[in-house]
Design an enzyme around this catalytic site. Structure first.
Site, short mmCIF file in Angstrom:
data_model
loop_
_atom_site.label_atom_id
_atom_site.label_comp_id
_atom_site.label_asym_id
_atom_site.label_seq_id
_atom_site.Cartn_x
_atom_site.Cartn_y
_atom_site.Cartn_z
N HIS A 196 5.61 -9.52 0.57
CA HIS A 196 4.60 -8.50 0.30
C HIS A 196 5.10 -7.52 -0.77
O HIS A 196 4.36 -7.16 -1.69
CB HIS A 196 4.25 -7.77 1.60
N GLU A 337 -9.09 -1.60 -4.16
CA GLU A 337 -7.65 -1.41 -3.92
C GLU A 337 -7.18 0.03 -4.05
O GLU A 337 -6.47 0.49 -3.12
CB GLU A 337 -6.84 -2.31 -4.89
N HIS A 356 -3.97 3.80 3.23
CA HIS A 356 -2.53 3.68 3.52
C HIS A 356 -1.91 5.07 3.66
O HIS A 356 -1.14 5.34 4.58
CB HIS A 356 -1.81 2.94 2.38
CU1 CUO Z 1 -0.56 -5.13 0.17
CU2 CUO Z 1 -2.41 -2.66 1.52
O1 CUO Z 1 -0.60 -3.39 1.32
O2 CUO Z 1 -2.11 -3.90 -0.10
#
Ligand code: CUO
Length: 677
Positions: A196, A337, A356
Site C-alpha cells: 500500500h 481521492e 483519512h
Molecule cells: Cu490507499 Cu485511502 O489509503 O487510499
C-alpha cells in the site's frame, strides 16, 4: 534512518564525503571527527558529494525533525511536493546526490524518505537504484514498539553471530474478545502494508503533474482499493465475520477501536489509539494549518453523488464534462481521492483524503493534547486499522454508484465467438483436486537499518504470516475457428455462500470476486488447448524476496533497469489466497478467455517487461495500463437483465468450479533467511 539510504546493503560500510563546512548539522561540528570515526569505522566505500549551491529548504523545514509526517495533511503534502520538485529539478545525478545528502541532515526524516523515494522512482537517472523496504528504514511503522528495547539489548550484549531473532507473536494488538481481531493477520500483514505504501509512492496524489498524470491513475485508485475491500470481505467471511459496513454517518460513534502499539522512533511517541465508540469532530488545528468541518465532508459527498446521478461533473471553468462509459471512472477516481488532477477541487473537495484525516485525528481534533495523527494518517500504516476498510467501503460505494449507471455488458461483449472453455481445475501438491492449502509461515526481517545503536550489525525480528501451498491452474480451451487466436485469460475467485450460509446472489457476489491472475494466451485451432499456469505467476503479486529484501542482484540491461523499481509495488505473494477455514471454505473459481481485440493495448501487455509482475494493481512504468477493458472486467458492472446467478452470467468462453480452501493451524519455521546477514 541510520544507514545511508543510497548505499546498497551489500556495501553497507559507506560514508559520504561532504565538502567544506557542511558536515551534518552545525551543532555536531565539535564532535564531527569523533562521529566520523564511529560511523566511518571499517569504511569500504567513500561517496564523494559535490559542492553545489543549495536550494532553499526553509518551507520544507517548517516541519520539525521530530514531528510525524502525513501525506493526507495538505500542508505536509505541499512540503512533500516542494521537496520532490527540488529533487526532480536537479540536473545531474551528482547534483541530486548532493542535495539529498544536504536535505537528509535537515529535513524531517519521514518527509525526506517519502520525497526521496518518489524522486528515485521517477528520475530517469535513478531507474536502477533500489529502494530498501520501508520495514527496514522505519521498522517502527510495522512492529510492536517494545521490540526495540529488546533489539538494543540483544545487540549491545551479544555479538552478531550469537544474536537470535526476536519473536513477534501473531496476536499482539488485541485478543479475540475483540471480534475484529480475527482478521488482524490480514490488516497487520507487513507485506500488505508495504504494498500500500509503495502503491502510493508510484501514484502520488500530489506532486508535479508530470508525475501524477499517469495513464488511468484515477481508475486504478478505484480498482486497487476495490480489490483490497473485496479481499478483506472474503477474509472476513472465512472468519465468520460479516462484510464490512460503510461509514455512512460521520456523527455516529465508530464501533471499531484500534490500539496499534507502535512507537514513532523519530518523534519518541506512541502512535495514538482510538477507543471503541470514538466520535469524529470538526478539525481545527493551528499547528497543521488545518481546519475543516464534518459538514464539508457531507457537502462534498452530496456533490459527488449528484454528479454521478446526473452523469456529468462540472470542471474548473464551469463546463459540463460527461462521465462516460469508459472514461468516467478515471475522472471520478481522481476527484474523490482527491489528487491534484481532480477536475474541480473547489467544488468536489478532498473527500477521501480528509476522511483519512478526520479519522486519524479523532482523538485530538483541536490539538489540545498536543497529539498527532494515528495510523490512518499514513499510507504505510493505515491498513492496520479496521476503520480503514469501513472508510474505503464508503469510497468504493461511490464508485459502484457510478458503475450501476453504466450500460450492462451484453452477451456479445462478454463472449468470444468460437472459443469455449471445457474444463478448469486447480492442483496443489499433496492435496485433492480443486483444493487450496493455507497455513502460518514464520519469516525474519532485519531491523538494524532503522535503528541507530552500537555495536552495529543485524538484529532480526521473527514474525508469523499467512501463506499457502503453491498451486497450478489447468484450463482446457477449444478453438472451433480455423485460425490460431489470442485471448486474455482472467481468473477470479469469490466466496460461494454468504454470512448465513446461503448461496450468494450474483449482484452481491460480483463485488467479492478477487483477481488471482490475468495473462494473454495463443490458442491453436484445435479441440483442446491445455493451459497450465503456476500460482506464483499471478498478475497481482510480487515474490516474497521482492517485498522484504534488498535485491542484491543488479539488473543487467537497460530494459530491466528501466522498470526495476516498480518491483516494490505489488500484493505480497503469501497473501494471494484467503485463509479459508479448517473445515474447508467453499469458494468459486471463475475463468474467462476474453477477445484480444477488445483487450489489447499497443506496446503494453499484462506481465510483459521486467518487473511487471503486479501489472494489474500497479501498472507498468512508462507504459499504458496493459488492458484496455474497464478495470475489474467482467464484474465491474451490474449484470444484464435476467441474470440472477453466476451460472446465468456465463457465456461459453467462461467456466466456474467450486474450490475448497483448507487452513491448517500449524506454523512453518522460517525459510532460509536472506543472504544479507
Ligand atoms: Cu490507499 Cu485511502 O489509503 O487510499
Amino acid at each position: 534512518p541510520s544507514e545511508p539510504f543510497f548505499v546498497p546493503k551489500g556495501d553497507r560500510k559507506a560514508v559520504f564525503d561532504v565538502p567544506n563546512n557542511d558536515f551534518l548539522v552545525e551543532r555536531f561540528r565539535p564532535v564531527a571527527d569523533e562521529l566520523g570515526t564511529r560511523f566511518g569505522e571499517d569504511t569500504q566505500v567513500r561517496v564523494p558529494v559535490r559542492n553545489i549551491s543549495f536550494p532553499d529548504l526553509s518551507f520544507v523545514m517548517e516541519l520539525g525533525r521530530r514531528d510525524n509526517f502525513s501525506l493526507f495533511i495538505p500542508r505536509h503534502r505541499e512540503m512533500g511536493s516542494r521537496l520532490i520538485d527540488i529533487f526532480m529539478g536537479m540536473r545531474t545525478f551528482d547534483d541530486f546526490l548532493a542535495v539529498s545528502v544536504y536535505a537528509r541532515d535537515r529535513v524531517n526524516p519521514y518527509l525526506f524518505v517519502y520525497a526521496l523515494s518518489v524522486a528515485i522512482l521517477h528520475r530517469p537517472d535513478t531507474k536502477g537504484l533500489q529502494l530498501p523496504p520501508l520495514t527496514e528504514i522505519f521498522p517502527e511503522k510495522y512492529v510492536d514498539g517494545g521490540l526495540f528495547e529488546r533489539a538494543r539489548e540483544e545487540s549491545s550484549i551479544l555479538s552478531e553471530g550469537a544474536r537470535v531473532p526476536i519473536e513477534i507473536p501473531l496476536d499482539y494488538t488485541a485478543t479475540d474478545l475483540e471480534e475484529e481481531h480475527r482478521v488482524a493477520y490480514f490488516r497487520e500483514d507487513l507485506g500488505i502494508n508495504l504494498h500500500h505504501w509503495h502503491w502510493h509512492l508510484v501514484y502520488p496524489f500530489s506532486a508535479n503533474r508530470t508525475i501524477v498524470e499517469k495513464d488511468r491513475r484515477g481508475e486504478l485508485f478505484y480498482y486497487m482499493h476495490q480489490q483490497i475491500v473485496a479481499r478483506y470481505n472474503f477474509e472476513r467471511l472465512c472468519n465468520r465475520l460479516g462484510r464490512v459496513k460503510r461509514l455512512l454517518n460521520f456523527r455516529d460513534p465508530i464501533e471499531e477501536g484500534y490500539f496499534p502499539k507502535l512507537d514513532t522512533l523519530v518523534a519518541s511517541r506512541n502512535w495514538a489509539s482510538r477507543h471503541s465508540g470514538a466520535k469524529l469532530s470538526d478539525i481545527s488545528r493551528e499547528v497543521d494549518q488545518l481546519r475543516f468541518d464534518l459538514q464539508d465532508l457531507d457537502r462534498w459527498r452530496d456533490r459527488i453523488i449528484e454528479a454521478i446521478h446526473l452523469g456529468r461533473v462540472i470542471n474548473n471553468r464551469g463546463e459540463n464534462v460527461d462521465l462516460t462509459e469508459t472514461g468516467g471512472i478515471d475522472i471520478l477516481g481522481n476527484m474523490v481521492e482527491a489528487s491534484i488532477i481532480s477536475i474541480n477541487q473547489n467544488l468536489y473537495g478532498d473527500f477521501h483524503n480528509f476522511g483519512h484525516v478526520a479519522i486519524a485525528l479523532a482523538h485530538d481534533p483541536d490539538h489540545r493534547h498536543l497529539e498527532t495523527f494515528s495510523v490512518m494518517g499514513d499510507p504505510a500504516t493505515a491498513m492496520r486499522d479496521p476503520v480503514f476498510y469501513r472508510w474505503h467501503a464508503t469510497i468504493d460505494d461511490l464508485f459502484q454508484m457510478h458503475k450501476r449507471t453504466l450500460p450492462r455488458y451484453t452477451p456479445a461483449q462478454l463472449d468470444y465467438q468460437g472459443i469455449r472453455i471445457s474444463n478448469i481445475e486447480i492442483t496443489t501438491t499433496g492435496a485433492g483436486k480443486n483444493e487450496l492449502r493455507t497455513f502460518w509461515q514464520q519469516n525474519d526481517i532485519d531491523l538494524s537499518r532503522g535503528m541507530d545503536f552500537a555495536p552495529r550489525g543485524s538484529v532480526f525480528a521473527r514474525f508469523t504470516q499467512l501463506a499457502h501451498a503453491p498451486f497450478q491452474y489447468k484450463i482446457t480451451v477449444e478453438n472451433s475457428g480455423n485460425e490460431r487466436r489470442m485471448g486474455t485469460v482472467r481468473i477470479f475467485m469469490a466466496p460461494k455462500f454468504d454470512e448465513r450460509g446461503l448461496p450468494m446472489l450474483f449482484r452481491d457476489q460480483r463485488l467479492l470476486f478477487i483477481e488471482l491472475d490475468k495473462f494473454q494466451v495463443t490458442l491453436n485451432n484445435s479441440r483442446s488447448n491445455t493451459i497450465t499456469r503456476d500460482s506464483s505467476k499471478s498478475s497481482i503479486t510480487i515474490p516474497f524476496e521482492r517485498t522484504f529484501r534488498d535485491l542484491e542482484a543488479r539488473p543487467t540491461n537497460q530494459g530491466e533497469l528501466a522498470a526495476f523499481n516498480y518491483c516494490g509495488c505489488g500484493w505480497p505473494e503469501h497473501m494471494l489466497v484467503p485463509k479459508g477455514s479448517q473445515e474447508g471454505f467453499i469458494a468459486q473459481l471463475f475463468v474467462m478467455v476474453s477477445n484480444i481485440a477488445d483487450d489489447r493495448v499497443d506496446g503494453s501487455a499484462p506481465g510483459q517487461g521486467t518487473c511487471s509482475e503486479s501489472s494489474s494493481f500497479c501498472g507498468i512504468r512508462d507504459k499504458r495500463y496493459p488492458d484496455k477493458r474497464s478495470m475489474g472486467f467482467p464484474f465491474d458492472r451490474m449484470p444484464r437483465t435476467g441474470v440472477e446467478t453466476l451460472q446465468q452470467f456465463l457465456t461459453p468462453n467462461m467456466a466456474v468450479t467450486d474450490v475448497r480452501i483448507v487452513f491448517n493451524n500449524r506454523v512453518q519455521a522460517p525459510r532460509a533467511v536472506s543472504n544479507t546477514i
